[in-house]
Enzyme design. Sequence first.
Site, PDB file in Angstrom:
ATOM      1  CB  SER A 127      90.210 -68.546  -8.389  1.00 10.07           C
ATOM      2  OG  SER A 127      91.595 -68.616  -8.144  1.00 10.07           O
ATOM      3  CE  LYS A 167      92.954 -66.946  -4.921  1.00 13.36           C
ATOM      4  NZ  LYS A 167      93.368 -68.317  -5.204  1.00 13.36           N
TER       5      LYS A 167
END
Length: 211
Positions: A127, A167
């Site tokens: 991701s 992230k």
Amino acid sequence: MPPRLTRHQRRLFHWIEDYIAEHGMAPLFDEMRDGLEYESKSSVSIHMKALKDKGYLTYIPRKARSTQILRPSRQVPLLGTIAAHSLVTIFPDEEVEMLNLAGLPKFAGLSRHEISQYFALRVRGDSMEGAMIADGDIVVMRWHNDPTEIKNGTIVAARVNETTTLKYLHREGSRIMLVPANDRYQPTTIDAEWEEVEIQGVYVGSVRGLI
């Protein structure tokens, strides 16, 4: 386990490491004597022979600046695996592997104390591939004492309750968003008034194919 060093041997070994990090070359025996305030160069020779016999360094006798570190102490701990695609538990209770990153340009000039502010994690998932962080990469993180100083858009290792993810960090009031760098995944949104969020580290860079 490597052979243990005496206090004097460790003091000299660390001094040599810091000298090489600062100057980009090995010190002379005279510089070791002066830097550590030994009374004679023979004291340096005794400790250097012991360090060589124990496998911590090597050098060529009577050749100036030939010292090479074989077992560096300026290393970064690999603390476990972090998920890029979701929230999972990391930092397993197992023996910590140490990575020698001192040869990389970003770390070459840092002291042992400065390097101690860093740690590494192995990435699981894709991701963050838009940030050039691939599945299996080793990411190097820096501990951060004040999360309020971290700017929006910084890549962080964020711990939510008992799970952690890698992230982009974005804040809007009490709301915290952990945003991936891959359109196939959705951001994770946390209300900091109801859930505990801990920023464990700030992303510094990644190393591919290191181990």
